[in-house]
Design a protein around this motif. Structure first.
Motif, PDB file in Angstrom:
ATOM      1  N   ASN A  26     107.241 138.853  71.003  1.00 32.80           N
ATOM      2  CA  ASN A  26     105.795 138.824  71.254  1.00 32.80           C
ATOM      3  C   ASN A  26     105.028 139.599  70.190  1.00 32.80           C
ATOM      4  OD1 ASN A  26     105.021 137.222  73.527  1.00 32.80           O
ATOM      5  ND2 ASN A  26     106.154 138.647  74.821  1.00 32.80           N
ATOM      6  N   ILE A  27     105.560 140.732  69.760  1.00 31.07           N
ATOM      7  CA  ILE A  27     104.898 141.535  68.726  1.00 31.07           C
ATOM      8  C   ILE A  27     104.794 140.721  67.444  1.00 31.07           C
ATOM      9  CG2 ILE A  27     105.170 143.537  67.194  1.00 31.07           C
ATOM     10  CD1 ILE A  27     106.309 145.043  69.670  1.00 31.07           C
ATOM     11  N   PHE A  28     105.903 140.132  67.004  1.00 26.64           N
ATOM     12  CA  PHE A  28     105.870 139.357  65.771  1.00 26.64           C
ATOM     13  C   PHE A  28     104.973 138.119  65.905  1.00 26.64           C
ATOM     14  CE2 PHE A  28     109.616 141.839  64.580  1.00 26.64           C
ATOM     15  CZ  PHE A  28     109.319 142.104  63.253  1.00 26.64           C
ATOM     16  N   LYS A  29     105.007 137.494  67.073  1.00 25.10           N
ATOM     17  CA  LYS A  29     104.141 136.329  67.314  1.00 25.10           C
ATOM     18  C   LYS A  29     102.665 136.730  67.231  1.00 25.10           C
ATOM     19  CE  LYS A  29     103.105 132.936  70.926  1.00 25.10           C
ATOM     20  NZ  LYS A  29     103.403 132.528  72.292  1.00 25.10           N
ATOM     21  N   ASN A  30     102.309 137.852  67.852  1.00 23.95           N
ATOM     22  CA  ASN A  30     100.917 138.313  67.838  1.00 23.95           C
ATOM     23  C   ASN A  30     100.439 138.672  66.436  1.00 23.95           C
ATOM     24  OD1 ASN A  30     100.588 137.945  70.583  1.00 23.95           O
ATOM     25  ND2 ASN A  30     101.186 140.034  71.098  1.00 23.95           N
ATOM     26  N   PHE A  31     101.354 139.066  65.553  1.00 24.21           N
ATOM     27  CA  PHE A  31     100.993 139.374  64.178  1.00 24.21           C
ATOM     28  C   PHE A  31     101.002 138.132  63.294  1.00 24.21           C
ATOM     29  CE2 PHE A  31     101.640 143.832  65.290  1.00 24.21           C
ATOM     30  CZ  PHE A  31     100.667 144.457  64.523  1.00 24.21           C
ATOM     31  N   GLY A  32     101.322 136.963  63.873  1.00 21.10           N
ATOM     32  CA  GLY A  32     101.217 135.705  63.145  1.00 21.10           C
ATOM     33  C   GLY A  32     102.445 135.290  62.358  1.00 21.10           C
ATOM     34  N   PHE A  33     103.610 135.801  62.704  1.00 20.22           N
ATOM     35  CA  PHE A  33     104.822 135.472  61.963  1.00 20.22           C
ATOM     36  C   PHE A  33     105.602 134.325  62.591  1.00 20.22           C
ATOM     37  CE2 PHE A  33     104.046 139.888  60.754  1.00 20.22           C
ATOM     38  CZ  PHE A  33     104.034 139.750  59.383  1.00 20.22           C
ATOM     39  N   GLN A  34     106.275 133.580  61.729  1.00 18.49           N
ATOM     40  CA  GLN A  34     107.211 132.544  62.168  1.00 18.49           C
ATOM     41  C   GLN A  34     108.594 133.184  62.118  1.00 18.49           C
ATOM     42  OE1 GLN A  34     107.839 129.429  59.345  1.00 18.49           O
ATOM     43  NE2 GLN A  34     109.152 128.273  60.707  1.00 18.49           N
ATOM     44  N   MET A  35     109.251 133.248  63.246  1.00 14.14           N
ATOM     45  CA  MET A  35     110.554 133.914  63.321  1.00 14.14           C
ATOM     46  C   MET A  35     111.679 132.906  63.126  1.00 14.14           C
ATOM     47  SD  MET A  35     109.531 136.952  63.717  1.00 14.14           S
ATOM     48  CE  MET A  35     111.076 137.785  64.005  1.00 14.14           C
ATOM     49  N   ILE A  36     112.593 133.255  62.260  1.00 13.72           N
ATOM     50  CA  ILE A  36     113.816 132.480  62.050  1.00 13.72           C
ATOM     51  C   ILE A  36     114.950 133.453  62.372  1.00 13.72           C
ATOM     52  CG2 ILE A  36     115.226 131.208  60.401  1.00 13.72           C
ATOM     53  CD1 ILE A  36     112.531 130.777  58.817  1.00 13.72           C
ATOM     54  N   VAL A  37     115.644 133.203  63.473  1.00 15.78           N
ATOM     55  CA  VAL A  37     116.651 134.160  63.920  1.00 15.78           C
ATOM     56  C   VAL A  37     118.029 133.522  64.021  1.00 15.78           C
ATOM     57  CG1 VAL A  37     114.990 135.590  65.172  1.00 15.78           C
ATOM     58  CG2 VAL A  37     116.156 133.782  66.370  1.00 15.78           C
ATOM     59  N   ALA A  38     119.009 134.280  63.594  1.00 16.46           N
ATOM     60  CA  ALA A  38     120.405 133.937  63.834  1.00 16.46           C
ATOM     61  C   ALA A  38     120.860 134.928  64.896  1.00 16.46           C
ATOM     62  CB  ALA A  38     121.224 134.089  62.555  1.00 16.46           C
ATOM     63  N   THR A  39     121.266 134.411  66.022  1.00 19.62           N
ATOM     64  CA  THR A  39     121.536 135.297  67.148  1.00 19.62           C
ATOM     65  C   THR A  39     122.746 134.814  67.941  1.00 19.62           C
ATOM     66  OG1 THR A  39     120.503 136.373  69.055  1.00 19.62           O
ATOM     67  CG2 THR A  39     120.002 134.061  68.735  1.00 19.62           C
ATOM     68  N   PRO A  40     123.423 135.723  68.614  1.00 18.44           N
ATOM     69  CA  PRO A  40     124.525 135.294  69.482  1.00 18.44           C
ATOM     70  C   PRO A  40     123.986 134.524  70.687  1.00 18.44           C
ATOM     71  CG  PRO A  40     124.209 137.679  69.609  1.00 18.44           C
ATOM     72  CD  PRO A  40     123.270 137.170  68.569  1.00 18.44           C
ATOM     73  N   LEU A  41     124.848 133.747  71.298  1.00 16.26           N
ATOM     74  CA  LEU A  41     124.455 132.899  72.422  1.00 16.26           C
ATOM     75  C   LEU A  41     123.792 133.678  73.548  1.00 16.26           C
ATOM     76  CD1 LEU A  41     124.429 130.065  73.616  1.00 16.26           C
ATOM     77  CD2 LEU A  41     126.705 130.507  74.548  1.00 16.26           C
ATOM     78  N   LYS A  42     124.199 134.923  73.767  1.00 10.98           N
ATOM     79  CA  LYS A  42     123.651 135.689  74.886  1.00 10.98           C
ATOM     80  C   LYS A  42     122.142 135.893  74.792  1.00 10.98           C
ATOM     81  CE  LYS A  42     124.302 140.389  73.172  1.00 10.98           C
ATOM     82  NZ  LYS A  42     123.011 140.967  73.419  1.00 10.98           N
ATOM     83  N   SER A  43     121.583 135.832  73.583  1.00  7.17           N
ATOM     84  CA  SER A  43     120.140 136.045  73.412  1.00  7.17           C
ATOM     85  C   SER A  43     119.331 134.759  73.434  1.00  7.17           C
ATOM     86  CB  SER A  43     119.875 136.758  72.085  1.00  7.17           C
ATOM     87  OG  SER A  43     120.491 138.018  72.065  1.00  7.17           O
ATOM     88  N   VAL A  44     119.998 133.625  73.401  1.00 13.55           N
ATOM     89  CA  VAL A  44     119.298 132.346  73.266  1.00 13.55           C
ATOM     90  C   VAL A  44     118.346 132.087  74.429  1.00 13.55           C
ATOM     91  CG1 VAL A  44     119.612 129.834  73.218  1.00 13.55           C
ATOM     92  CG2 VAL A  44     121.001 131.297  71.760  1.00 13.55           C
ATOM     93  N   MET A  45     118.751 132.340  75.638  1.00 12.25           N
ATOM     94  CA  MET A  45     117.903 132.036  76.792  1.00 12.25           C
ATOM     95  C   MET A  45     116.633 132.889  76.786  1.00 12.25           C
ATOM     96  SD  MET A  45     119.577 129.644  77.917  1.00 12.25           S
ATOM     97  CE  MET A  45     121.171 129.131  77.347  1.00 12.25           C
TER      98      MET A  45
END
Length: 134
Positions: free
Chosen positions: A66-85
């Motif tokens: 939410n912080i990054f979204k509010n600052f106007g950034f496009q997030m590209i994340v590589a993350t483990p499956l546990k964080s996907v949901m």
């Protein structure tokens, strides 16, 4: 335009408060550097995070996104499956990457349902991922 609080360090703050402060400072610094002369929302502002939120809980993951979204950034994340949901409401697409023998890699695109803000995965995949997070 109104000063709410001044931070000289993260001392005296809880771990969660320090995480939120560090994330907000990072996003604000990036926005300041990339915002152009008017310091508005950056024209092109992807932020790439590898192994994103691997050790973070769901609450911090959502807060940081939410912080990054509010600052106007496009997030590209590589993350483990546990964080996907936890990330589903913030994403517009996903892919699964598999690397074998550190030489052969493959990519499987995963469809995203914008209305439900969920990845189009088999029902058991959502259940398995939520069990891993618990």
């Amino acid at each position: 335009g109104v000063e709410v609080e001044v931070y000289r360090s993260g001392s005296g703050k809880s771990g969660g408060q320090r995480q939120k402060l560090a994330t907000t400072c990072l996003a604000a610094a990036l926005r300041y550097q990339l915002g152009g002369n008017e310091h508005g929302v950056p024209m092109y502002a992807p932020v790439v995070l590898d192994e994103a939120f691997d050790k973070a809980d769901n609450e911090f993951t959502a807060l940081a996104m939410n912080i990054f979204k509010n600052f106007g950034f496009q997030m590209i994340v590589a993350t483990p499956l546990k964080s996907v949901m936890t990330l589903e409401p913030f994403i517009g697409g996903a892919c699964f990457i598999d690397i074998s023998d550190r030489r052969v890699s493959g990519v499987l695109m995963i469809e995203y349902d914008s209305e439900q803000q969920r990845l189009k995965l088999p029902a058991h995949a959502h259940q398995e991922a939520s069990l891993e997070v618990s």
